[in-house]
Design an enzyme around this catalytic site. Sequence first.
Site, PDB file in Angstrom:
ATOM      1  N   GLY A  14      10.138 -11.340  -0.342  1.00 18.21           N
ATOM      2  CA  GLY A  14       8.796 -10.891  -0.916  1.00 18.21           C
ATOM      3  C   GLY A  14       7.747 -12.155  -1.511  1.00 18.21           C
ATOM      4  N   ASN A  16       5.367 -13.201   0.537  1.00 14.12           N
ATOM      5  CA  ASN A  16       4.021 -12.704   0.745  1.00 14.12           C
ATOM      6  C   ASN A  16       3.401 -11.787  -0.233  1.00 14.12           C
ATOM      7  OD1 ASN A  16       2.696 -14.073   3.290  1.00 14.12           O
ATOM      8  ND2 ASN A  16       4.725 -13.550   3.866  1.00 14.12           N
ATOM      9  N   MET A  92      11.169  -4.879   7.318  1.00 16.34           N
ATOM     10  CA  MET A  92      12.112  -4.846   8.737  1.00 16.34           C
ATOM     11  C   MET A  92      12.509  -3.616   9.416  1.00 16.34           C
ATOM     12  SD  MET A  92      11.984  -8.099   9.166  1.00 16.34           S
ATOM     13  CE  MET A  92      13.060  -8.604  10.050  1.00 16.34           C
ATOM     14  N   LEU A  95       7.929   1.124  12.775  1.00 13.70           N
ATOM     15  CA  LEU A  95       7.170   2.515  12.251  1.00 13.70           C
ATOM     16  C   LEU A  95       6.877   3.493  13.349  1.00 13.70           C
ATOM     17  CD1 LEU A  95       4.929   0.705   9.502  1.00 13.70           C
ATOM     18  CD2 LEU A  95       6.637   2.358   9.113  1.00 13.70           C
ATOM     19  N   HIS A 111       2.739 -11.926  10.592  1.00 19.74           N
ATOM     20  CA  HIS A 111       3.936 -12.382  11.619  1.00 19.74           C
ATOM     21  C   HIS A 111       3.768 -13.679  11.815  1.00 19.74           C
ATOM     22  CE1 HIS A 111       6.387 -11.984  14.776  1.00 19.74           C
ATOM     23  NE2 HIS A 111       5.843 -12.820  15.484  1.00 19.74           N
ATOM     24  N   ASP A 145       2.398  -0.346  19.173  1.00 16.23           N
ATOM     25  CA  ASP A 145       3.185  -1.724  19.839  1.00 16.23           C
ATOM     26  C   ASP A 145       3.461  -2.749  18.997  1.00 16.23           C
ATOM     27  OD1 ASP A 145       3.062  -0.428  22.416  1.00 16.23           O
ATOM     28  OD2 ASP A 145       1.179  -1.034  22.822  1.00 16.23           O
ATOM     29  N   GLU A 176       0.842 -18.607   5.295  1.00 10.47           N
ATOM     30  CA  GLU A 176       1.033 -17.189   5.368  1.00 10.47           C
ATOM     31  C   GLU A 176       0.558 -16.713   4.055  1.00 10.47           C
ATOM     32  OE1 GLU A 176       4.689 -14.941   6.364  1.00 10.47           O
ATOM     33  OE2 GLU A 176       5.401 -16.677   7.501  1.00 10.47           O
TER      34      GLU A 176
HETATM   35  C1  GRF Z   1       7.506 -13.629   6.688  1.00  8.34           C
HETATM   36  O1  GRF Z   1       7.663 -14.804   7.550  1.00  8.34           O
HETATM   37  C2  GRF Z   1       6.349 -12.762   7.325  1.00  8.34           C
HETATM   38  O2  GRF Z   1       5.658 -13.443   8.353  1.00  8.34           O
HETATM   39  C3  GRF Z   1       7.358 -11.930   8.385  1.00  8.34           C
HETATM   40  O3  GRF Z   1       8.615 -11.989   7.517  1.00  8.34           O
HETATM   41  C4  GRF Z   1       8.774 -12.903   6.387  1.00  8.34           C
HETATM   42  C5  GRF Z   1       8.608 -12.352   4.962  1.00  8.34           C
HETATM   43  O4  GRF Z   1       8.766 -13.126   4.070  1.00  8.34           O
HETATM   44  N1  GRF Z   1       7.168 -10.647   8.645  1.00  8.34           N
HETATM   45  P1  GRF Z   1       8.733 -12.884   2.472  1.00  8.34           P
HETATM   46  O5  GRF Z   1       9.594 -11.674   2.088  1.00  8.34           O
HETATM   47  O6  GRF Z   1       7.206 -12.561   2.530  1.00  8.34           O
HETATM   48  O7  GRF Z   1       8.874 -14.067   1.709  1.00  8.34           O
END
Ligand code: GRF
Length: 194
Positions: A14, A16, A92, A95, A111, A145, A176
């Site tokens: 988490g 992000n 993960m 959907l 991503h 997709d 990110e």
């Molecule tokens: C990130 O690299 C994101 O791009 C991918 O999963 C990872 C999640 O990281 N979809 P976090 O849980 O936000 O640290």
Amino acid sequence: MNKTKIAVLISGNGSNLQAIIDACKDSNYPAEIGLIISNNKDAYGLERAKTSGIAYEVINHKDFSTRESFDKQMDSILTKNKIEFICLAGFMRLLSGYFVNKWKNKLINIHPSLLPAFKGVNAQKQALDYGVKVTGCTVHFVTEDMDAGPIIMQKVIEIYSTDTEKSLTQRLLEQEHKCYVEALSLVLGAKNDL
Ligand code: GRF
């Protein structure tokens, strides 16, 4: 500032999510987090939810016999909480078409590659194995997709000859966090201007 009530869906660390939590503290940022959903009760992101006092729900996909029944449960909780927009942040689970179509144009994902390159899991390792010299991250709308919806924003980084999967993942995450916060603001700002 008319803030849009968003949900963030997670499965793990988490980081992000944390970037979005921090951005939402600014009264001029166009989002507020109304709900965090994790399909994994052990996700560290839930600690972040607790620390910041944001409502959260754990919905274990293993309790549901089909992908769609899990998604319908999420949808009903999101609707009950009056959520208007969803950010996937390390969520993960694929959907269902039902969910993706219901939340069309209100569902975005991040991503860790420059899509359309290196879709799916282990995008950082795929980039290293291929030998590309730059990579990056992509925030995009979610469609049926995988990793294929319209791109909102990308950030690019160089890959160094000394990079390992770990060092690349770490440097990418820094980008990110910026990319997600900026892209979400861009999309919601455009929506609020309509
Ligand atoms: C990130 O690299 C994101 O791009 C991918 O999963 C990872 C999640 O990281 N979809 P976090 O849980 O936000 O640290």
